[in-house]
Design a protein around this motif. Structure first.
Motif, PDB file in Angstrom:
ATOM      1  N   ASP A  84       0.824  -1.210   0.000  1.00  0.00           N
ATOM      2  CA  ASP A  84       0.000   0.000   0.000  1.00  0.00           C
ATOM      3  C   ASP A  84       0.859   1.261   0.000  1.00  0.00           C
ATOM      4  O   ASP A  84       0.568   2.219  -0.723  1.00  0.00           O
ATOM      5  CB  ASP A  84      -0.922   0.008   1.219  1.00  0.00           C
ATOM      6  N   ARG A 104      -7.643   0.729  -4.551  1.00  0.00           N
ATOM      7  CA  ARG A 104      -6.713   0.493  -5.664  1.00  0.00           C
ATOM      8  C   ARG A 104      -7.331  -0.438  -6.692  1.00  0.00           C
ATOM      9  O   ARG A 104      -7.263  -0.197  -7.908  1.00  0.00           O
ATOM     10  CB  ARG A 104      -5.411  -0.088  -5.112  1.00  0.00           C
ATOM     11  N   TRP A 121       2.523   1.761  -3.352  1.00  0.00           N
ATOM     12  CA  TRP A 121       1.546   2.265  -4.324  1.00  0.00           C
ATOM     13  C   TRP A 121       1.269   3.741  -4.109  1.00  0.00           C
ATOM     14  O   TRP A 121       1.138   4.509  -5.072  1.00  0.00           O
ATOM     15  CB  TRP A 121       0.264   1.446  -4.191  1.00  0.00           C
TER      16      TRP A 121
END
Length: 302
Positions: free
Chosen positions: A71, A283, A74
Motif C-alpha cells: 500500500d 486500488r 503504491w
C-alpha cells in the motif's frame, strides 16, 4: 482544497515515522498519517521511517505486514533505512521495565479483567465513590498497588500470572517539581501542559504481551531519533503519558501534531472494518494515488 502539511518550518532536520499495527489492511485514515509524515520529512530534507508495531503477536499477521509495504509503495510513500519490527526487540523493552521496577515505579498486578470490572462496579456504592474515568474508561482502582511486600512476593514466587503497572503517583513524585511543568509542543496548538495522571496506573506489560504500546512506542521513538510525530487526534490523550515516560527515562522530547480524524457517512471514525475505505479495495476499484490525495484534501506529490 489542499491541506497544508507544513504548519511551521522545523528547527532541526526532521525525522518522522509511520508506525502501523499489522492487524488488518490500511485504510484512508492510515494513508493520511503516512502521507503527512512522509511529505513533511521530504519537504525539509529529513528522513521518514517505517516501523511495524507488532507487539501483540496473537493479533498481528505477516500477510498484513506485506500488505502495508504494498500500500505504501503504491501511494508513493518511501521510507529510509531498515524497517523495525517491535516483536523482534522485546529484550529492549524488558530492560526499560527492569529499570523502572528497580526505581519502585512499576508494580505487579495480579487482577484479572473481570476482577477489575467487579471492583469498579462495587465501588460505585462505596463511600469514596467509583474511581475517576480516564481516556479509556474507569481508572484502575489500585488493588495490587496496596498489596504488602510480603503478599506480593508470595504471589510472584508462586508464579501467579501478572501484568506490570506504572505507579502513577510514584512516577510523578520521582520527577519532583518538574512534574508540575511537564509539557510538550504541538505543531498547531503550541505548548500543551501534560497531565499524565488522567491515565492512572497504566499497564506497561502483560503476561501475553511483554510490552505495552505506550512503552514500546516511546522507547522506539527515542531509539530511532524521531523529532516530529504526526498522528491522529485519537492518540492525543496518549501523548500525556508518553511525555511522562520520556521524562522518567531521560529520552528526548519530539514535537507532535495530531491531525484530524476521518469519518464515514454516519460520522463514525474510520476503522479497518469500515467498508469502502481500505486502500487495497480502492486500488482495485481503479482509484489512483493522486485520487487518494485529492480525497484526503492533500496537495499532489511533486
Amino acid at each position: 482544497m489542499s491541506q497544508t502539511i507544513d504548519p511551521a518550518p522545523p528547527a532541526v532536520m526532521p525525522v518522522t515515522r509511520f508506525a502501523p499495527s499489522p492487524t488488518g489492511l490500511l485504510h484512508l485514515g492510515h494513508a493520511l498519517s503516512a502521507i503527512l509524515s512522509h511529505d513533511y520529512a521530504r519537504a525539509h530534507g529529513g528522513r521518514f521511517i517505517l516501523r511495524i508495531e507488532d507487539i501483540d503477536t496473537t493479533r498481528c499477521r505477516s500477510e498484513f505486514v506485506e500488505a502495508i509495504f504494498r500500500d505504501l509503495d503504491w501511494l508513493g510513500v518511501s521510507w529510509d533505512g531498515e524497517v523495525r519490527r517491535q516483536s523482534e526487540h522485546f529484550d529492549d523493552y524488558r530492560t526499560v521495565l527492569d529499570q523502572l521496577t528497580a526505581r519502585d515505579l512499576v508494580y505487579p498486578c495480579f487482577c484479572t479483567r473481570s476482577e477489575i470490572e467487579a471492583e469498579i462496579a462495587a465501588s460505585a456504592s462505596a463511600p469514596h465513590g467509583p474511581p475517576p474515568a480516564g481516556p479509556d474508561g474507569p481508572l484502575y482502582p489500585g488493588t495490587c498497588r496496596r498489596l504488602t511486600p510480603a503478599a506480593r512476593a508470595t504471589r510472584l514466587a508462586a508464579g501467579h500470572p501478572h501484568a506490570l503497572r506504572l505507579d502513577m503517583a510514584a512516577a510523578l513524585a520521582a520527577l519532583g517539581p518538574g512534574a508540575a511543568s511537564l509539557s510538550w509542543t504541538d505543531m498547531d496548538a503550541g505548548p500543551v501542559k501534560a497531565t499524565p495522571a488522567i491515565h492512572g496506573d497504566v499497564v506497561l506489560a502483560r503476561k501475553d504481551v511483554p510490552a505495552s504500546y505506550h512503552l514500546a512506542v516511546t522507547h522506539d521513538d527515542a531509539l530511532q531519533g524521531i523529532t516530529h510525530i504526526i498522528r491522529g487526534r485519537d492518540l492525543e490523550a496518549a501523548t500525556h503519558l508518553h511525555r511522562l515516560l520520556q521524562a522518567l527515562t531521560g529520552w528526548p522530547v519530539p514535537v507532535w501534531r495530531h491531525h484530524r480524524l476521518l469519518t464515514d457517512d454516519q460520522g463514525r471514525r474510520l476503522a479497518k472494518r469500515t467498508p469502502g475505505v481500505r486502500l487495497a479495495d480502492l486500488r482495485e476499484a481503479g482509484v489512483t494515488p493522486a485520487g487518494i490525495r485529492r480525497r484526503l484534501g492533500l496537495a499532489a506529490a511533486d
